[in-house]
Write an enzyme that holds these catalytic residues in place. Structure first.
Site, PDB file in Angstrom:
ATOM      1  N   LYS A 144       0.857  -1.191   0.000  1.00  2.00           N
ATOM      2  CA  LYS A 144       0.000   0.000   0.000  1.00  2.00           C
ATOM      3  C   LYS A 144       0.882   1.224   0.000  1.00  2.00           C
ATOM      4  O   LYS A 144       2.019   1.176   0.485  1.00  2.00           O
ATOM      5  CB  LYS A 144      -0.892   0.020   1.250  1.00  2.00           C
ATOM      6  CG  LYS A 144      -2.147   0.847   1.091  1.00  2.00           C
ATOM      7  CD  LYS A 144      -3.226   0.060   0.372  1.00  2.00           C
ATOM      8  CE  LYS A 144      -4.497   0.860   0.207  1.00  2.00           C
ATOM      9  NZ  LYS A 144      -5.608  -0.015  -0.209  1.00  2.00           N
TER      10      LYS A 144
HETATM   11  P1  NAD Z   1     -12.822   7.792  -2.879  1.00  2.00           P
HETATM   12  O1  NAD Z   1     -11.784   8.820  -2.648  1.00  2.00           O
HETATM   13  O2  NAD Z   1     -13.304   7.553  -4.256  1.00  2.00           O
HETATM   14  O3  NAD Z   1     -14.103   8.086  -1.951  1.00  2.00           O
HETATM   15  C1  NAD Z   1     -13.985   8.288  -0.569  1.00  2.00           C
HETATM   16  C2  NAD Z   1     -15.335   8.708  -0.033  1.00  2.00           C
HETATM   17  O4  NAD Z   1     -15.268   8.767   1.395  1.00  2.00           O
HETATM   18  C3  NAD Z   1     -15.780  10.098  -0.505  1.00  2.00           C
HETATM   19  O5  NAD Z   1     -17.166  10.052  -0.774  1.00  2.00           O
HETATM   20  C4  NAD Z   1     -15.509  10.981   0.714  1.00  2.00           C
HETATM   21  O6  NAD Z   1     -16.328  12.121   0.775  1.00  2.00           O
HETATM   22  C5  NAD Z   1     -15.814  10.017   1.829  1.00  2.00           C
HETATM   23  N1  NAD Z   1     -15.203  10.386   3.113  1.00  2.00           N
HETATM   24  C6  NAD Z   1     -13.915  10.760   3.343  1.00  2.00           C
HETATM   25  N2  NAD Z   1     -13.764  11.054   4.643  1.00  2.00           N
HETATM   26  C7  NAD Z   1     -14.956  10.839   5.232  1.00  2.00           C
HETATM   27  C8  NAD Z   1     -15.434  10.963   6.549  1.00  2.00           C
HETATM   28  N3  NAD Z   1     -14.628  11.366   7.540  1.00  2.00           N
HETATM   29  N4  NAD Z   1     -16.723  10.660   6.800  1.00  2.00           N
HETATM   30  C9  NAD Z   1     -17.553  10.265   5.806  1.00  2.00           C
HETATM   31  N5  NAD Z   1     -17.165  10.130   4.537  1.00  2.00           N
HETATM   32  C10 NAD Z   1     -15.875  10.416   4.262  1.00  2.00           C
HETATM   33  O7  NAD Z   1     -12.223   6.431  -2.249  1.00  2.00           O
HETATM   34  P2  NAD Z   1     -12.632   4.934  -2.619  1.00  2.00           P
HETATM   35  O8  NAD Z   1     -11.664   4.421  -3.596  1.00  2.00           O
HETATM   36  O9  NAD Z   1     -14.079   4.839  -2.852  1.00  2.00           O
HETATM   37  O10 NAD Z   1     -12.267   4.203  -1.249  1.00  2.00           O
HETATM   38  C11 NAD Z   1     -13.155   4.163  -0.153  1.00  2.00           C
HETATM   39  C12 NAD Z   1     -12.729   3.038   0.781  1.00  2.00           C
HETATM   40  O11 NAD Z   1     -12.729   1.792   0.062  1.00  2.00           O
HETATM   41  C13 NAD Z   1     -11.326   3.163   1.357  1.00  2.00           C
HETATM   42  O12 NAD Z   1     -11.319   2.586   2.646  1.00  2.00           O
HETATM   43  C14 NAD Z   1     -10.485   2.312   0.421  1.00  2.00           C
HETATM   44  O13 NAD Z   1      -9.294   1.868   1.014  1.00  2.00           O
HETATM   45  C15 NAD Z   1     -11.464   1.174   0.176  1.00  2.00           C
HETATM   46  N6  NAD Z   1     -11.206   0.383  -1.020  1.00  2.00           N
HETATM   47  C16 NAD Z   1     -11.111   0.981  -2.241  1.00  2.00           C
HETATM   48  C17 NAD Z   1     -10.915   0.205  -3.360  1.00  2.00           C
HETATM   49  C18 NAD Z   1     -10.886   0.791  -4.746  1.00  2.00           C
HETATM   50  O14 NAD Z   1     -10.838   0.021  -5.706  1.00  2.00           O
HETATM   51  N7  NAD Z   1     -10.942   2.086  -4.909  1.00  2.00           N
HETATM   52  C19 NAD Z   1     -10.762  -1.184  -3.234  1.00  2.00           C
HETATM   53  C20 NAD Z   1     -10.874  -1.762  -1.976  1.00  2.00           C
HETATM   54  C21 NAD Z   1     -11.097  -0.963  -0.870  1.00  2.00           C
END
Ligand code: NAD
Length: 448
Positions: free
Chosen positions: A132
């Site tokens: 990561k």
């Molecule tokens: P992203 O940046 O596209 O979206 C993040 C979202 O979280 C946004 O809507 C933001 O407003 C919201 N957010 C941020 N801080 C917040 C808070 N304090 N309270 C409420 N909402 C909040 O990110 P993403 O890629 O969708 O990732 C989201 C989660 O999923 C993370 O934990 C990431 O590690 C996990 N994840 C992502 C992927 C991927 O393929 N992108 C894969 C597996 C896991």
């Protein structure tokens, strides 16, 4: 299995050598995240009598790279940024895991996220290890051009610590397909011209037009929905019968919500960094329209026709499923007591604290743990990597089918572990993954 940082020998550009570090002052923001992963692994190891040496090996990452690098701002100033890449374990294959841009990124957080990737890849049985990365920055304070320059300079600073057969990043919080395209372009520039063809597979999650895979953008959300479907089938209901709430309407949350909408489920409330909203009428929130609104305005707040609510009220909305898809530590002892749902389907990594887990268990709320529930992203990343290396292009139907097949088998393995060892789903998922890793160490042994 230990892998040292690779020095850049033949690079056209010569990035600075990486440094290995022990910790950072801002660790206080996430004091215990990696320790939490270690405890989760220990609990599962105990439950299945894992070989002690495997537990010992996984208790620390193979390699940690920390870089501080300068970036020219639009007004001509130079700002320094700190970035990390943690490579937790690669016994199953190249390190794999996203790159995050967030003001709270710390070495401890990245360490935990890397270890979760080791568990996730082993659980779904794909040939990747866990890595990561992250840069400690609030990207909302930078212009698009500053983010591009920062990305390129971070990649340059990481140098040969990433690579198609060694460590393969992907999008995470606040990074996306465009970020990945910049990474490919910069990485390619550090290779001799004859080797640049290899650069495409240095990251996954690229735009489809620039070597990405169809289906990768929605893959994590798709996987979340596939898993919810499997859970629903076990409860003798279908997704169309379900109501749900989503925290985080970014790449994971919005895609999960939109796919659930297509299947007839009803979105009752959503929350993100801009606020929380609830459906005003009986038809629920339109996930597609909400995704458009978020794209235009940056968040769910102000979505026409919805009612603004507090964060506490959001957690208390009565629904069948709650999908945390934002950041770590959201379902705490306190918020778990507010939840009024049957299932927590973890789209985010590490959204539930140990206290939150205890409350969910006590209240009989099911949990589809992150390492299983959000694994769709890394599975389709694996497909993208295979396509890049083989010069192939698979179609959407093939990708969806292969993804569902892998997730169904992983769900089955975890369910069997839950039943045979009387474990909760999180511990069972870790146990399945640890057994897979143990098997490889038993076969390969430890050099020398
Ligand atoms: P992203 O940046 O596209 O979206 C993040 C979202 O979280 C946004 O809507 C933001 O407003 C919201 N957010 C941020 N801080 C917040 C808070 N304090 N309270 C409420 N909402 C909040 O990110 P993403 O890629 O969708 O990732 C989201 C989660 O999923 C993370 O934990 C990431 O590690 C996990 N994840 C992502 C992927 C991927 O393929 N992108 C894969 C597996 C896991």
């Amino acid at each position: 299995m230990t892998t040292a940082p690779i020095a850049n020998g033949t690079a056209t550009l010569t990035p600075p050598s990486p440094r290995t570090i022990a910790g950072r002052a801002h660790d206080a923001e996430h004091p215990k995240l990696f320790q939490r992963v270690r405890e989760q692994m220990d609990q599962a190891a105990e439950a299945v009598g894992l070989a002690p040496e495997v537990r010992k090996i996984l208790s620390s990452p193979v390699c940690e790279v920390s870089v501080n690098f300068p970036v020219r701002m639009d007004d001509g100033r130079i700002e320094m940024f700190s970035g990390y890449r943690v490579q937790h374990n690669n016994v199953l294959g190249p390190f794999k895991g996203g790159i995050r841009y967030h003001q709270d990124v710390s070495i401890d957080e990245v360490r935990a996220l890397a270890a979760w990737m080791t568990i996730k890849c082993a659980l779904v049985d794909i040939p990747f290890g866990g890595g990561k990365g992250g840069v400690q920055v609030d990207p909302a304070t930078l212009s698009r051009r500053e983010i591009e320059r920062m990305t390129r300079r971070f990649v340059y600073a990481l140098g040969a610590n990433i690579g198609p057969g060694y460590d393969v990043p992907a999008p995470d919080v606040n990074t996306d397909a465009r970020t990945m395209a910049w990474i490919v372009d910069t990485y390619a520039a550090t290779l001799p011209p004859q080797e640049r063809y290899r650069a495409l597979a240095v990251v996954t999650g690229k735009p489809v037009s620039a070597g990405g895979s169809v289906g990768r953008e929605k893959a994590t959300g798709q996987g979340v929905v596939d898993l919810i479907e499997m859970w629903a089938a076990d409860k003798n209901c279908t997704v169309a019968d379900l109501t749900y709430t989503v925290q985080g309407f970014g790449k994971v949350g919005a895609w999960a919500a939109r796919i659930l909408k297509d299947k007839g489920a009803k979105l009752l409330a959503a929350q993100d960094v801009t606020g929380a909203i609830k459906a005003s009428g009986p038809t629920g929130l339109d996930a597609d329209a909400l995704a458009e609104h978020v794209k235009k305005t940056g968040g769910v707040a102000g979505f026409p026709g919805a009612t603004a609510i507090t964060r506490e009220a959001f957690f208390g909305v009565e629904a069948d499923v709650f999908i945390p898809a934002a950041l770590e530590n959201q379902v705490t002892g306190e918020t778990a007591r507010l939840l009024n749902v049957r299932l927590v389907a973890e789209g985010a990594n590490g959204p539930t604290t140990p206290e939150g887990d205890a409350v969910l268990c006590e209240r009989g709320i099911d949990v589809l743990p992150d390492v299983l529930c959000n694994a769709g992203g890394v599975v389709v990343s694996y497909f993208e990597w295979l396509q890049n290396r083989g010069g192939a292009a698979w179609d959407a139907a093939e990708i969806d089918h292969k993804l569902k097949d892998i997730l169904t088998r992983a769900y089955g393995r975890v369910k069997e572990m839950v039943e045979s060892k009387s474990l909760d789903w999180r511990t069972a998922a870790y146990a399945v993954a640890l057994r897979r890793i143990e098997q490889v160490y038993a076969e390969r042994g430890i050099y020398p």
